[in-house]
Scaffold this active site. Structure first.
Site, mmCIF file in Angstrom:
data_model
loop_
_atom_site.group_PDB
_atom_site.id
_atom_site.type_symbol
_atom_site.label_atom_id
_atom_site.label_comp_id
_atom_site.label_asym_id
_atom_site.label_seq_id
_atom_site.Cartn_x
_atom_site.Cartn_y
_atom_site.Cartn_z
ATOM 1 N N GLY A 10 -6.031 -17.185 11.625
ATOM 2 C CA GLY A 10 -5.946 -16.301 10.454
ATOM 3 C C GLY A 10 -6.562 -16.992 9.242
ATOM 4 N N THR A 125 -2.749 -22.914 7.074
ATOM 5 C CA THR A 125 -2.044 -21.682 7.432
ATOM 6 C C THR A 125 -1.132 -21.325 6.277
ATOM 7 O OG1 THR A 125 -0.238 -20.696 8.708
ATOM 8 C CG2 THR A 125 -0.398 -23.064 8.848
ATOM 9 N N ASP A 127 1.464 -19.841 6.538
ATOM 10 C CA ASP A 127 2.853 -19.926 7.019
ATOM 11 C C ASP A 127 3.471 -21.311 6.807
ATOM 12 O OD1 ASP A 127 2.341 -17.389 7.829
ATOM 13 O OD2 ASP A 127 2.639 -17.727 9.967
ATOM 14 N N MET A 169 4.799 -12.740 5.102
ATOM 15 C CA MET A 169 4.372 -13.275 6.400
ATOM 16 C C MET A 169 5.209 -14.492 6.781
ATOM 17 S SD MET A 169 0.294 -12.749 6.810
ATOM 18 C CE MET A 169 -0.339 -11.156 7.361
ATOM 19 N N GLY A 170 5.069 -14.905 8.029
ATOM 20 C CA GLY A 170 5.819 -16.040 8.558
ATOM 21 C C GLY A 170 6.439 -15.619 9.874
ATOM 22 N N ARG A 171 5.678 -15.859 10.968
ATOM 23 C CA ARG A 171 6.212 -15.324 12.226
ATOM 24 C C ARG A 171 7.200 -16.261 12.907
ATOM 25 N NH1 ARG A 171 0.338 -14.857 14.809
ATOM 26 N NH2 ARG A 171 -0.238 -17.037 14.632
ATOM 27 N N VAL A 273 -2.373 -9.164 1.847
ATOM 28 C CA VAL A 273 -2.590 -9.487 0.423
ATOM 29 C C VAL A 273 -2.314 -10.977 0.205
ATOM 30 C CG1 VAL A 273 -1.616 -9.118 -1.893
ATOM 31 C CG2 VAL A 273 -2.026 -7.176 -0.410
ATOM 32 N N GLN A 274 -1.342 -11.500 0.965
ATOM 33 C CA GLN A 274 -0.972 -12.928 0.835
ATOM 34 C C GLN A 274 -2.075 -13.859 1.328
ATOM 35 O OE1 GLN A 274 3.476 -13.126 2.389
ATOM 36 N NE2 GLN A 274 2.377 -11.368 3.184
ATOM 37 N N ARG A 275 -2.973 -13.341 2.159
ATOM 38 C CA ARG A 275 -4.035 -14.193 2.707
ATOM 39 C C ARG A 275 -5.352 -14.047 1.954
ATOM 40 N NH1 ARG A 275 -3.357 -13.565 8.985
ATOM 41 N NH2 ARG A 275 -5.539 -12.952 8.854
HETATM 42 O O1 F6P Z 1 -1.915 -16.976 10.033
HETATM 43 C C1 F6P Z 1 -0.597 -16.697 10.350
HETATM 44 C C2 F6P Z 1 -0.291 -15.302 10.006
HETATM 45 O O2 F6P Z 1 -0.499 -15.172 8.649
HETATM 46 C C3 F6P Z 1 1.114 -14.857 10.410
HETATM 47 O O3 F6P Z 1 2.065 -15.020 9.417
HETATM 48 C C4 F6P Z 1 0.902 -13.413 10.770
HETATM 49 O O4 F6P Z 1 1.857 -12.983 11.718
HETATM 50 C C5 F6P Z 1 -0.454 -13.418 11.348
HETATM 51 O O5 F6P Z 1 -1.157 -14.421 10.673
HETATM 52 C C6 F6P Z 1 -1.178 -12.090 11.259
HETATM 53 O O6 F6P Z 1 -2.492 -12.289 11.614
HETATM 54 P P1 F6P Z 1 -3.590 -11.200 11.940
HETATM 55 O O7 F6P Z 1 -3.113 -9.883 11.411
HETATM 56 O O8 F6P Z 1 -4.805 -11.705 11.257
HETATM 57 O O9 F6P Z 1 -3.756 -11.213 13.417
#
Ligand code: F6P
Length: 343
Positions: A10, A125, A127, A169-171, A273-275
């Site tokens: 990501g 990341t 996360d 986010m934060g899986r 938006v966080q990314r």
């Molecule tokens: O990079 C980690 C992350 O931001 C996680 O928190 C989130 O679950 C995941 O990426 C979502 O990624 P994408 O929608 O790009 O597959």
């Protein structure tokens, strides 16, 4: 030296700053020739690269995203994938490869390093769930974005006497939720590391609202899990690395809060938006420090190593150590700081 760089997994704010730092240190510091592979491990497998130079990196420092592109391609999940990687690196005469990534991209880097590939890692990341480093590129910006969003949610929640459940986010880890929740004055924070009891969440809100407040913000990580035997959530689909595609737990949480307390509830999912967007100054500096340190590591032959922040210092750790297990939330931060402000 012929030095290559890629970004995988990501995206996050600060990747371009790291690429710029690798190129600058390589070209100016060591007279290296630089190339970039497109879309992470896909570009290496398929031999898809471009020449990089200081001139080509102008203006990159504050830009979000990654000019190299990224993907979640896993060469070890493709027939002949790792062989294709070795072939490309040999064909391109690559002496060292800098892989900028999280647990998946660096997990591949670690396996390739064990096969003799000269690779150095840079941790990124939003996360912040990578072990062996205090912090990863992108985390600070994501927290800043989430905290600002929570501030905005407070005023609209207050105007309407509502509970707003804000999903971040934060899986596997609740770093963003906890930092943004503390910074934003959340009435409750739900994280993957501490399965939550919806009745306890409702009690916090009822206690708070009994004191004359009628608005609350609940922050939930997308990977938060209800405690066993409480409420159920739908199982998500998996990506190429076997990770669940999350998003939407806040809908269940808000519906249950409204049902159990009668407080009108709404949901805001911050999502990508966080990314996106420009990195904070902290992330720009961190990316620049990591990028320059990775080039030093490559020139010292420190392959299979990742640059990492330990207190004030940038040090090296084995990539294998960083990807061995996710870095879970600091429990003391949760119980001794965040929880004190619940309700
Ligand atoms: O990079 C980690 C992350 O931001 C996680 O928190 C989130 O679950 C995941 O990426 C979502 O990624 P994408 O929608 O790009 O597959």
């Amino acid at each position: 030296m012929r030095l290559a760089v890629l970004t995988g997994g990501g995206d996050c704010p600060g990747l371009n700053a790291a690429i710029r730092a690798v190129v600058r240190k390589g070209e100016v510091g060591f007279s290296d020739q630089l190339i970039g592979y497109r879309d992470g491990w896909r570009g290496v497998m398929e031999g898809d690269s471009l020449e990089l130079s200081v001139a080509a990196c102008r203006g990159l420092l504050p830009r979000g995203g990654t000019v190299l592109g990224t993907s979640r391609t896993n060469p070890y999940k493709k027939e002949g994938g790792s062989r294709a990687v070795l072939k490309t690196l040999e064909r391109d005469g690559v002496d060292a490869l800098v892989a900028i990534g999280g647990e998946d991209t660096l997990g591949v880097a670690s396996r390739l390093a064990a096969e003799g590939v000269p690779v150095v890692g840079i941790p990124k990341t939003i996360d912040n769930d990578l072990s062996a480093t205090d912090v990863t590129i992108g985390f600070d910006t994501a927290v800043e974005v989430a905290a600002e969003a929570i501030d905005r949610l407070h005023t609209t929640a207050e105007s309407h006497d509502r509970v707003i459940v804000c999903e971040v986010m934060g899986r596997h880890a609740g770093w963003i939720a906890t930092y943004a929740g503390i910074a934003g004055g959340a009435a409750a924070i739900l994280v993957p590391e501490e399965p939550f009891d919806i009745d306890a969440v409702c009690s916090y809100l009822e206690r708070r609202h009994a004191k004359g407040r009628f608005a609350s913000i609940v922050v939930t990580a997308e990977g938060a899990l209800p405690a066993e035997g409480t409420i159920s959530v739908a199982s998500p689909e998996l990506d190429q690395f076997g990770h669940p595609r999350l998003g939407g737990i806040s809908n269940t949480v808000a519906a249950e809060i409204e049902k159990r307390t009668g407080f009108e509830s709404r949901v805001t999912i911050l999502g990508h938006v966080q990314r996106g967007g420009t990195p904070t100054a902290f992330d720009r500096v961190l990316a620049t420090r990591f990028g320059t340190a990775a080039v030093d590591a490559a020139h010292e032959g420190a392959f299979g190593q990742m640059v990492a922040l330990h207190g004030p210092a940038v040090e090296r750790v084995p990539i294998a150590e960083a990807v061995a297990r996710p870095k879970r939330l600091d429990r003391t931060l949760f119980s001794s700081v965040a929880e004190v402000f619940f309700g």
